[in-house]
Design an enzyme around this catalytic site. Sequence first.
Site, PDB file in Angstrom:
ATOM      1  N   ARG A  45       0.897  -1.174   0.000  1.00  0.00           N
ATOM      2  CA  ARG A  45       0.000   0.000   0.000  1.00  0.00           C
ATOM      3  C   ARG A  45       0.920   1.204   0.000  1.00  0.00           C
ATOM      4  NH1 ARG A  45      -5.325   1.238   3.627  1.00  0.00           N
ATOM      5  NH2 ARG A  45      -6.112  -0.089   1.951  1.00  0.00           N
ATOM      6  N   HIS A  55      -7.240   0.810  -6.471  1.00  0.00           N
ATOM      7  CA  HIS A  55      -7.470  -0.076  -5.319  1.00  0.00           C
ATOM      8  C   HIS A  55      -8.161  -1.343  -5.837  1.00  0.00           C
ATOM      9  CE1 HIS A  55      -7.743  -1.360  -1.297  1.00  0.00           C
ATOM     10  NE2 HIS A  55      -8.618  -0.508  -0.802  1.00  0.00           N
ATOM     11  N   GLN A 115     -10.075  -3.913  -3.530  1.00  0.00           N
ATOM     12  CA  GLN A 115     -11.390  -3.408  -3.143  1.00  0.00           C
ATOM     13  C   GLN A 115     -12.401  -3.666  -4.263  1.00  0.00           C
ATOM     14  OE1 GLN A 115     -12.345  -1.685  -0.127  1.00  0.00           O
ATOM     15  NE2 GLN A 115     -14.335  -2.131  -0.999  1.00  0.00           N
ATOM     16  N   ASP A 174     -17.317   7.181  -1.636  1.00  0.00           N
ATOM     17  CA  ASP A 174     -16.084   7.052  -0.850  1.00  0.00           C
ATOM     18  C   ASP A 174     -15.812   8.411  -0.221  1.00  0.00           C
ATOM     19  OD1 ASP A 174     -13.651   6.172   0.208  1.00  0.00           O
ATOM     20  OD2 ASP A 174     -12.566   6.271  -1.690  1.00  0.00           O
ATOM     21  N   CYS A 209     -16.512   1.651   0.457  1.00  0.00           N
ATOM     22  CA  CYS A 209     -15.332   0.834   0.782  1.00  0.00           C
ATOM     23  C   CYS A 209     -14.951   0.939   2.245  1.00  0.00           C
ATOM     24  CB  CYS A 209     -14.169   1.246  -0.100  1.00  0.00           C
ATOM     25  SG  CYS A 209     -13.675   2.975   0.134  1.00  0.00           S
ATOM     26  N   ARG A 260     -13.915  -8.500   1.443  1.00  0.00           N
ATOM     27  CA  ARG A 260     -12.503  -8.210   1.161  1.00  0.00           C
ATOM     28  C   ARG A 260     -11.641  -9.459   1.414  1.00  0.00           C
ATOM     29  NH1 ARG A 260     -10.255  -3.211   1.147  1.00  0.00           N
ATOM     30  NH2 ARG A 260      -8.470  -4.486   0.528  1.00  0.00           N
TER      31      ARG A 260
END
Length: 302
Positions: free
Chosen positions: A99, A126, A129, A218, A258, A286
């Site tokens: 990340r 991402h 996700q 988001d 998310c 996830r």
Amino acid sequence: MAHRNFLHAYDMSATELKRVLALAQAPIAQLGRPLDGKGVALIFEKPSNRTRHSMEMAVVQLGGHPVYTRGEEVGMDVRESVEDITNVMSGYHAILCARVFDHGVLHRMAAVSSVPIVNMLSDFAHPLQAVADVLTMQQNFGDLAGKTVTYVGDFNNVARSLCEASAMLGMHIRLGCPEGYDAHDNELLGLTELGAASVEQYRDIAIAVSGAHAVHTDTWTSMGQESESAEREATFAGFEVTTEMMALAETNAIFMHCLPAHRGQEVASSVIDGPQSRVYPQAHNRMHAARGVLAFLMGEQK
Ligand code: CP
Ligand code: NVA
């Protein structure tokens, strides 16, 4: 040894994404412990709840050992170069996951690694996700071809990967984004080329949400953008997903996020904590999505 990377949703074909979704839902015992006795590095330059825990558990479920490392601990380009870190770690681990603030770091890792590189969120994408997002929509609606997904807010890392995966499964894509935080024409065209049934972008979120099967949003301020938060809060006022907005969507529409969420900013409590919300199953997916992706990548090692 040839290997695959997963830096963007489109690093898989549509057929491969469907295979990953099937692996994600397969009984764990059927996956055959492809990481038995192997390590998986999880390097985080930013905070995480879902990604760290879901990835650690997915690695364990596949028989492997996750090694969590903070970015500042290895000192990416500070203590030593990203290339040296990658070359060394790829001798210990079957897969390296990171990340990062700068998406370019993932490309630098992929350029020198002898094992798969997985994007656990960058400033640009991402994809883990996105796999959980399409899995969640598929569990609610079955085949997603011809269904409509709407994303409201900042066209950010989460939005980009969500739209790519949704396009690959033949969905209609609608965006409701303010000027300056929207998808550029080449990105909209790219979604059509990936297989989207249609791609439309609006400034008016009421139009974007009308008739949608799934409404996503988001945070307005992503990790690394904290200095812009006041400006962003002003720009995005009016882009909150409210009960009134959800009433314009399909009768059985679902709300997705998310997480982490900011109630009263991008989403009203009445929506995220209401009957149409799927945010917790989405978060739990996830782990299943991560397991599907890791099992797929191990199966692709030649
Ligand atoms: N959705 C998501 O990636 O959450 P974390 O930042 O907690 O990992
Ligand atoms: N867009 C958000 C997603 C967090 C999971 C961020 O990058 O901070």
